[in-house]
Motif scaffolding. Structure first.
Motif, mmCIF file in Angstrom:
data_model
loop_
_atom_site.group_PDB
_atom_site.id
_atom_site.type_symbol
_atom_site.label_atom_id
_atom_site.label_comp_id
_atom_site.label_asym_id
_atom_site.label_seq_id
_atom_site.Cartn_x
_atom_site.Cartn_y
_atom_site.Cartn_z
ATOM 1 N N UNK A 53 -10.181 -0.587 -2.051
ATOM 2 C CA UNK A 53 -9.641 -0.109 -3.338
ATOM 3 C C UNK A 53 -8.713 -1.166 -3.931
ATOM 4 N N UNK A 54 -7.832 -1.675 -3.083
ATOM 5 C CA UNK A 54 -6.882 -2.700 -3.535
ATOM 6 C C UNK A 54 -7.609 -4.016 -3.801
ATOM 7 N N UNK A 55 -8.480 -4.404 -2.881
ATOM 8 C CA UNK A 55 -9.162 -5.698 -3.024
ATOM 9 C C UNK A 55 -9.994 -5.731 -4.310
ATOM 10 N N UNK A 56 -10.719 -4.631 -4.587
ATOM 11 C CA UNK A 56 -11.550 -4.607 -5.799
ATOM 12 C C UNK A 56 -10.699 -4.609 -7.062
ATOM 13 N N UNK A 57 -9.574 -3.907 -7.020
ATOM 14 C CA UNK A 57 -8.706 -3.886 -8.211
ATOM 15 C C UNK A 57 -8.193 -5.288 -8.497
ATOM 16 N N UNK A 58 -7.853 -6.012 -7.447
ATOM 17 C CA UNK A 58 -7.360 -7.382 -7.647
ATOM 18 C C UNK A 58 -8.496 -8.256 -8.182
ATOM 19 N N UNK A 113 0.826 -1.217 0.000
ATOM 20 C CA UNK A 113 0.000 0.000 0.000
ATOM 21 C C UNK A 113 0.863 1.271 0.000
ATOM 22 N N UNK A 114 1.988 1.230 0.710
ATOM 23 C CA UNK A 114 2.959 2.336 0.618
ATOM 24 C C UNK A 114 4.252 1.775 0.062
#
Ligand code: R5P
Length: 296
Positions: free
Chosen positions: A285-290, A88-89
């Motif tokens: 945000x990350x989970x949906x992109x994956x 994430x960072x």
């Protein structure tokens, strides 16, 4: 076989969001230090022929780096077919040129090291300034996500009559988008960094914005000197106490307290780096992109 996700260094909220949204399995890994401070590592889940995701935010990177690489290499050794780093960072993005003779361009070296061990990188708002894309230094596939919509939604919900302020030219990329999303005015200031903790910022006349609530928006808050300088100028110009929003809550040393003491009304950050100021959750945000693009 379904992909398997591991949380390293306490990034459980992001790992769980990925597991739940994508219906992946949560993996188990043990990392500890031997008495001589060498690293012991053991993957307790089956990774053979599977896509493996390691979630590891890379603030304070030096203490994490070797464990991270050993985790990736252990998974590969045990037969993982694809290894993705979800950071994430993403650290080491700011030294992106040789500012003085003899300096190392560490963003490039760090990228090469990670690219040697991971097949894919997913991150949020990496500090892209003189470089325009991660692909310039990361050799493997990468996905860059942006926090701007979540930040816009937070401002819209909690701030009346905001004016969005970016402390320097490079902040215009996210400040202008957030301002546009919520139809607020924005200002971009001029910053001169004279040292790690020495920053000068010039602030224009603000008479026409006196009734507004200033919202300072930057990607990283590290020493907080950038924001502190802006906060002081706004105070001198009789503006309301600003809300300071950072995407990545690095807060070196006493930066957080110093920013509050300088006159910030509130400090709000996204949760790419775990900190008490986290108020904007980016795990979905990350989970949906994956879910939408990366699972194979
Ligand atoms: C650099 O240009 C970044 O966008 C931030 O403005 C910077 O990292 C903030 O650093 P600090 O909090 O140490 O002033």
């Amino acid at each position: 076989m379904i992909p398997i996700v591991f949380s390293l260094f306490n990034n459980l909220n992001f790992a769980e969001a990925i597991k739940d949204t994508c219906n992946y399995e949560m993996g188990e890994i043990s990392i500890r230090f031997f008495p001589d401070e060498e690293i012991y590592i053991k993957i307790n889940s089956n990774v053979k022929n599977r896509e493996v995701l390691f979630v590891a935010s890379l603030d304070r990177p030096n203490s994490k780096f070797l464990s991270l690489i050993f985790a990736a290499e252990t998974a590969r050794d045990l037969g993982a077919k694809k290894i993705t780093l979800v950071a994430p960072y993403l650290a080491y993005m700011r030294q992106d040129k040789r500012f003085n003779p003899g300096e190392g361009i560490t963003s490039k070296y760090f990228a090469t090291l990670l690219s040697n061990h991971f097949d894919c990188l997913i991150t949020i708002d990496p500090h892209l300034h003189r470089r325009h894309s991660l692909t310039e230094i990361y050799k493997k596939s990468n996905l860059v996500l942006h926090a701007e919509e979540k930040i816009s939604a937070w401002i819209k919900q909690y701030v009346k009559q905001p004016i969005i302020i970016g402390p320097d030219k490079e902040s215009e990329q996210w400040v202008s988008k957030v301002a546009q999303n919520i139809q607020a005015p924005f200002l971009i200031l001029e910053k001169h960094r004279k040292g790690d903790s020495l920053v000068e910022v010039s602030v224009p006349k603000l008479e026409q914005h006196q009734g507004y609530t200033p919202v300072l928006l930057d990607d990283i808050i590290a020493t907080a000197k950038t924001m502190i300088e802006v906060v002081k100028h706004l105070k001198d110009k009789g503006m309301r106490k600003p809300i300071c929003i950072g995407i990545h809550a690095i807060f070196a040393g006493n930066a957080y307290t110093a920013l509050l003491e300088a006159g910030a009304d509130k400090i709000i950050t996204c949760n790419t780096v775990t900190h008490p100021s986290n108020a904007i959750d980016l795990s979905e945000l990350i989970a949906n992109a994956i879910k939408n693009g990366l699972s194979s």
